[in-house]
Design a protein around this motif. Structure first.
Motif, PDB file in Angstrom:
ATOM      1  N   UNK A 137     -25.887  11.969  75.295  1.00 29.44           N
ATOM      2  CA  UNK A 137     -26.820  12.049  76.365  1.00 29.44           C
ATOM      3  C   UNK A 137     -27.959  13.073  76.118  1.00 29.44           C
ATOM      4  N   UNK A 138     -27.623  14.174  75.787  1.00 28.63           N
ATOM      5  CA  UNK A 138     -28.827  15.158  75.585  1.00 28.63           C
ATOM      6  C   UNK A 138     -29.905  14.575  74.533  1.00 28.63           C
ATOM      7  N   UNK A 139     -29.316  14.020  73.615  1.00 26.77           N
ATOM      8  CA  UNK A 139     -30.150  13.560  72.455  1.00 26.77           C
ATOM      9  C   UNK A 139     -31.015  12.473  73.063  1.00 26.77           C
ATOM     10  N   UNK A 140     -30.276  11.422  73.821  1.00 26.05           N
ATOM     11  CA  UNK A 140     -31.198  10.499  74.423  1.00 26.05           C
ATOM     12  C   UNK A 140     -32.316  11.114  75.403  1.00 26.05           C
TER      13      UNK A 140
ATOM     14  N   UNK B 104     -35.199  12.392  73.023  1.00 27.72           N
ATOM     15  CA  UNK B 104     -35.801  11.163  72.421  1.00 27.72           C
ATOM     16  C   UNK B 104     -36.741  10.643  73.322  1.00 27.72           C
ATOM     17  N   UNK B 105     -36.445  10.495  74.644  1.00 25.09           N
ATOM     18  CA  UNK B 105     -37.194   9.749  75.484  1.00 25.09           C
ATOM     19  C   UNK B 105     -38.654  10.619  75.794  1.00 25.09           C
ATOM     20  N   UNK B 106     -38.184  11.909  75.840  1.00 21.69           N
ATOM     21  CA  UNK B 106     -39.200  13.058  76.243  1.00 21.69           C
ATOM     22  C   UNK B 106     -40.137  12.975  74.840  1.00 21.69           C
TER      23      UNK B 106
ATOM     24  N   UNK C 137     -28.421  24.069  79.248  1.00 24.29           N
ATOM     25  CA  UNK C 137     -29.582  25.337  79.883  1.00 24.29           C
ATOM     26  C   UNK C 137     -30.565  25.409  78.593  1.00 24.29           C
ATOM     27  N   UNK C 138     -30.306  25.066  77.425  1.00 21.44           N
ATOM     28  CA  UNK C 138     -31.119  25.215  76.462  1.00 21.44           C
ATOM     29  C   UNK C 138     -32.356  24.262  76.367  1.00 21.44           C
ATOM     30  N   UNK C 139     -31.877  22.872  76.654  1.00 20.59           N
ATOM     31  CA  UNK C 139     -32.720  21.934  76.964  1.00 20.59           C
ATOM     32  C   UNK C 139     -33.526  22.336  78.156  1.00 20.59           C
ATOM     33  N   UNK C 140     -33.131  22.666  79.559  1.00 19.81           N
ATOM     34  CA  UNK C 140     -34.019  23.015  80.515  1.00 19.81           C
ATOM     35  C   UNK C 140     -35.053  24.018  80.354  1.00 19.81           C
ATOM     36  N   UNK C 141     -34.705  25.331  79.457  1.00 18.24           N
ATOM     37  CA  UNK C 141     -35.309  26.271  79.236  1.00 18.24           C
ATOM     38  C   UNK C 141     -36.672  25.680  78.335  1.00 18.24           C
ATOM     39  N   UNK C 142     -36.157  24.896  77.315  1.00 13.05           N
ATOM     40  CA  UNK C 142     -37.414  24.357  76.348  1.00 13.05           C
ATOM     41  C   UNK C 142     -38.179  23.642  77.398  1.00 13.05           C
ATOM     42  N   UNK C 143     -37.897  22.655  78.223  1.00  7.58           N
ATOM     43  CA  UNK C 143     -38.867  21.706  79.023  1.00  7.58           C
ATOM     44  C   UNK C 143     -39.506  22.541  80.012  1.00  7.58           C
ATOM     45  N   UNK C 144     -39.182  23.767  80.571  1.00  7.74           N
ATOM     46  CA  UNK C 144     -39.726  24.697  81.116  1.00  7.74           C
ATOM     47  C   UNK C 144     -40.908  25.426  80.525  1.00  7.74           C
TER      48      UNK C 144
ATOM     49  N   UNK D  58     -34.359   2.588  77.177  1.00 11.88           N
ATOM     50  CA  UNK D  58     -33.029   1.990  77.342  1.00 11.88           C
ATOM     51  C   UNK D  58     -31.925   2.899  76.703  1.00 11.88           C
ATOM     52  N   UNK D  59     -32.291   3.577  75.590  1.00 12.95           N
ATOM     53  CA  UNK D  59     -31.399   4.350  75.178  1.00 12.95           C
ATOM     54  C   UNK D  59     -30.841   5.551  76.073  1.00 12.95           C
ATOM     55  N   UNK D  60     -32.030   6.128  76.874  1.00 17.98           N
ATOM     56  CA  UNK D  60     -31.578   7.182  77.728  1.00 17.98           C
ATOM     57  C   UNK D  60     -30.730   6.464  78.976  1.00 17.98           C
ATOM     58  N   UNK D  61     -31.037   5.422  79.233  1.00 20.45           N
ATOM     59  CA  UNK D  61     -30.104   4.869  80.508  1.00 20.45           C
ATOM     60  C   UNK D  61     -28.797   4.520  80.078  1.00 20.45           C
ATOM     61  N   UNK D  62     -28.677   4.079  79.037  1.00 20.31           N
ATOM     62  CA  UNK D  62     -27.439   3.576  78.331  1.00 20.31           C
ATOM     63  C   UNK D  62     -26.536   4.848  78.321  1.00 20.31           C
ATOM     64  N   UNK D  63     -27.113   5.733  77.501  1.00 18.46           N
ATOM     65  CA  UNK D  63     -26.411   7.108  77.274  1.00 18.46           C
ATOM     66  C   UNK D  63     -26.024   7.767  78.587  1.00 18.46           C
ATOM     67  N   UNK D  64     -26.734   7.714  79.652  1.00 18.88           N
ATOM     68  CA  UNK D  64     -26.428   8.252  80.859  1.00 18.88           C
ATOM     69  C   UNK D  64     -25.181   7.617  81.361  1.00 18.88           C
ATOM     70  N   UNK D  65     -25.264   6.204  81.527  1.00 16.53           N
ATOM     71  CA  UNK D  65     -24.183   5.416  82.076  1.00 16.53           C
ATOM     72  C   UNK D  65     -22.957   5.853  81.242  1.00 16.53           C
TER      73      UNK D  65
END
Length: 477
Positions: free
Chosen positions: A440-443, A446-448, A232-239, A421-428
């Motif tokens: 996963x949130x860190x990935x 990092x991508x953003x 939720x924190x990550x979503x609010x920051x992006x919004x 690549x880091x994001x895709x791997x962390x998600x999987x």
């Protein structure tokens, strides 16, 4: 007889004109001050890209910026259209052009003072005195108080007016170059913020999906409430970032409209992908040349030098004040008491009245005026040298930025590739239960961050290319 006398007057005028034209001015001999900068731009570490495949071509194979028209340098058709709209409608450029026209007219006024002003006049005078009425009819042609420029005062004033006019024209060219660069920079800023808005929109969508999934997993008892709050924190920051970039894009459009002086047309060519398009597709390669090129081609330096030449001519004006001032007044015509006898023999009339004024004692006024003129010239010399130093600094900074931004953007692209690549791997691994949700949130973050940094540095790189083109004196047709 009258014709002979009239001819004599005209001969005197002709002789005075010849003497005036043959005279010399008292202007000091003008020599361009030595440039207070090095003969070449800085080189070495910080001025060469370490990415061999993307090093700028050698200057010897490139056209100089001052010889590259803006339509050639800016290759994006959308940007070309916007620049042309600004050149047609921008009010600052319009004022600069009107200033040039004003100073050109003032130069013509100063030039006209060198020649005699000849006019014709006619008059009828009817007078009654002590019961008697007299009538006088007169027709005259001549010049009034024409200054014979033996010591060059008027010619120094003319030269001063000419240099002021040329200085204003150079200022107009500087305004045009700055306008072109401003339009290009505002346009690139809009593209960058639109790209950042798209990145943020995609990030918000991904963060929303992550939050929804995490919340459902927590409701099923397979995830902790801490994971939900982190999502939720990550979503609010992006919004919050999304709202910021929406505002930035709207303001960028307003800034662009203001500099264009007209609305942005709806039928513009499509914009290129901002951080995907190469610099060569957006801009032409240009060479820096040598600092000596700036002295003779960059408009603001030319403006400063013309101002210096005008001050030099003003010293001649001040010197001429110490010498005699000669003025001629001549008239020739006819005078008669009857209109029918106005042009008969014996009605001729003429006058020739030269006057000479010589300063004898003015309590030091002329000396003080000369001192002021010399001080103003020294001020213009300092301004001229300062303008050169500023130009040298601007070009040197832009050159090192051109080289180092190449390496920086190449590293940014590698960073985005690695973060993706880091994001895709962390998600999987998170879906498989191998890694924690925090990884996963860190990935995601990092991508953003990597995408934002690439867009920001791409803007800085491309804006610097515009700046380099500007500080090298490009943009004047």
């Amino acid at each position: 007889m009258m014709r002979l006398k009239l001819g004599a007057c005209l001969l005197l005028l002709a002789l005075a004109t010849i003497a005036t034209l043959a005279g010399c001015t008292l202007d000091p001999h003008y020599e361009r001050p030595a440039a207070p900068v090095a003969a070449t731009y800085p080189q070495g570490d910080g001025y060469e890209s370490t990415t061999a495949a993307q090093k700028p071509a050698a200057d010897t194979s490139q056209t100089l910026a001052v010889d590259t028209q803006w339509r050639t340098f800016f290759r994006d058709p959308r940007l070309q259209r916007l620049i042309q709209i600004a050149l047609d409608n921008n009010r600052d450029l319009r004022v600069a052009a009107l200033n040039v026209a004003e100073y050109e007219a003032q130069y013509r006024i100063a030039r006209a003072a060198l020649a005699p002003s000849i006019s014709a006049s006619g008059s009828v005078t009817r007078e009654r005195t002590l019961g008697a009425t007299s009538v006088s009819n007169d027709v005259n042609i001549g010049t009034t108080s024409w200054e014979v420029d033996f010591f060059g005062r008027l010619r120094s004033l003319k030269r001063q007016a000419l240099e002021n006019y040329l200085s204003t024209e150079a200022s107009r060219q500087s305004t045009q170059i700055s306008l072109i660069a401003t339009v290009a920079t505002d346009y690139l800023t809009l593209l960058s913020d639109e790209r950042l808005l798209k990145i943020t929109q995609d990030t918000v969508a991904a963060d929303q999906a992550t939050y929804d999934v995490t919340k459902r997993i927590q409701e099923l008892g397979n995830s902790s409430l801490l994971d939900v709050r982190q999502a939720q924190n990550t979503l609010a920051s992006a919004q919050a970032s999304l709202a910021s970039y929406r505002r930035a894009v709207a303001q960028d459009r307003n800034n662009l409209v203001a500099v264009l002086g007209a609305p942005i047309p709806d039928d513009l060519p499509p914009a290129p992908a901002f951080d995907q398009a190469s610099n060569t597709s957006m801009f032409a390669d240009i060479g820096a040349g040598l600092p000596s090129t700036l002295l003779t081609r960059r408009p603001d330096i030319l403006e400063a030098e013309h101002a210096l030449k005008a001050a030099n001519a003003n010293v001649g004006v001040a010197r001429a004040a110490f010498f005699p001032k000669i003025e001629l007044t001549t008239t020739a015509g006819t005078s008669s008491s009857t209109l029918s006898g106005l042009f008969k023999a014996g009605t001729g009339a003429w006058a020739f009245a030269p006057t000479v004024s010589l300063p004898i004692f003015d309590y030091g006024s002329n000396k003080a005026s000369l001192d002021v003129a010399k001080i103003e010239k020294n001020i213009e010399i300092a301004d001229y040298e300062s303008t050169i130093q500023t130009a040298f600094k601007e070009v040197s900074n832009a050159l090192t930025a051109r080289a180092t931004y190449i390496d920086q953007v190449v590293a940014d692209r590698d960073y985005v590739t690695s973060a993706q690549s880091y994001y895709m791997l962390a998600q999987a691994r998170y879906k498989a239960g191998t890694d924690s949700f925090l990884t996963f949130l860190d990935a995601q973050r990092t991508l953003y961050t990597a995408q934002q940094q690439l867009a920001s540095d791409t803007l800085s790189q491309q804006s610097n290319l515009v700046t380099l083109y500007k500080v090298l004196g490009g943009g004047v047709d």
